[in-house]
Design an enzyme around this catalytic site. Structure first.
Site, PDB file in Angstrom:
ATOM      1  CB  THR A 101      -3.489  -4.028  -0.038  1.00 17.14           C
ATOM      2  OG1 THR A 101      -1.923  -4.899   0.196  1.00 17.14           O
ATOM      3  CG2 THR A 101      -4.745  -4.546   0.912  1.00 17.14           C
ATOM      4  CE  LYS A 176      -2.825  -7.816   2.557  1.00 13.34           C
ATOM      5  NZ  LYS A 176      -2.121  -6.832   2.239  1.00 13.34           N
ATOM      6  CE  LYS A 244      -5.078   0.661   2.311  1.00 13.12           C
ATOM      7  NZ  LYS A 244      -4.237  -0.237   1.014  1.00 13.12           N
TER       8      LYS A 244
END
Length: 296
Positions: A101, A176, A244
């Protein structure tokens, strides 16, 4: 097994990559692995019978397909383009797939780097957590060329239950981001609901048993309510990683002039959890934050 992609390198054997690579080995692929902590790569090879290598480049040498699943943009750059990186050893006609990701900018950067070398590229972040990786039931959202996707799909199907091409390079990462934005709001809502039920003197488990059958039901409710009620968070997707991811979402939103007020607020709440020492706790630990506020 895909006829065109028989030798596979897997770079990054964390809680996700370790079982993902294992599914490929069990499916009959020749799997070559690399991990920053060499002992974990050695353990994987002992368990699954593949080979472990000292550098990403050594693992990628001779591979038809190189899969990456590491921590962040810089980690991806290091194992692909850095010294001893995979791209230096990959052959023309091979394929690079990044499951990390990461940012959409990185996906576009890698796509360009691969094109100059005659290598295919897909950004392919996953959703489903450690449980999904172990069960071979991940959702994989891909960005890239249709031809490259068609080549990679039979391999990704070995650990994915839904593998979808979303558009050109970067589209997987953007999808995502949508996933993480939705999860952030859901988890905070679930935490607040369970907190409210507790303060109201209701049986939290009975509440979930009822409302999970209706419009309030979600994956988070189904899979996280028991540990939330028990105040147990030493499992699952860590708060540090969620922050993150949300940082990537919020930065992209600023560029797109998209408004994410709830996401920004939940990101701050996760910052509070980190201050509490919960950086490695599961993301559902938002409930502990509310309970801690009660005690203060």
């Amino acid at each position: 097994m895909s006829q065109n992609l028989s030798t596979v390198a897997f770079l990054g054997l964390g809680v996700m990559g370790y079982p993902m690579a294992g599914h490929l080995s069990r499916a009959g692929y020749d799997v070559r692995v690399y991990n920053r902590t060499a002992a974990r790569a050695e353990a994987w090879a002992a368990e699954y019978g593949g080979s472990h290598h000292a550098t990403p480049g050594q693992a990628a040498r001779g591979a038809d397909l190189v899969l990456v699943c590491v921590g962040n943009d810089d980690d991806v750059r290091q194992v692909t383009c850095g010294e001893n990186g995979a791209l230096h050893e990959m052959s023309e006609g091979s394929l690079l797939v990044d499951h990390t990701t990461a940012s959409a900018d990185l996906a576009e950067e890698l796509d360009a780097a691969c094109r100059t070398r005659g290598i295919g590229f897909l950004d392919a972040p996953v959703s489903g957590g450690q449980q999904g990786a172990e069960n071979g039931a991940l959702t994989i959202m891909c960005g890239g060329d249709q031809g490259d996707f068609a080549r990679a799909e039979p391999v990704l199907d070995r650990y994915g239950r839904a593998v979808t091409l979303m558009g050109p390079a970067g589209s997987g990462q953007l999808t995502k981001m949508v996933n993480q934005i939705c999860i952030a709001g859901l988890v905070q809502g679930l935490a607040e609901g369970l907190h409210f039920a507790e303060r109201a003197g209701l049986d939290q488990q009975r509440v979930v048993d009822v409302i999970s059958k209706g419009a309030a039901g979600s994956w988070q409710m189904e899979n996280r309510h028991k540990t939330m009620i028990a105040d147990e968070y030493e499992h699952g997707f860590a708060v540090n990683w969620m922050r993150k991811d949300l940082g990537i979402c919020l930065e992209q939103a600023r560029r797109l002039q998209a408004r994410l007020p709830v996401t920004a607020l939940v990101d701050q709440f996760y910052g509070d959890v980190q201050v509490m020492g919960g950086g490695r706790w599961d993301t559902s630990s938002l409930l502990r934050r509310l309970r801690t506020e009660d005690r203060n």
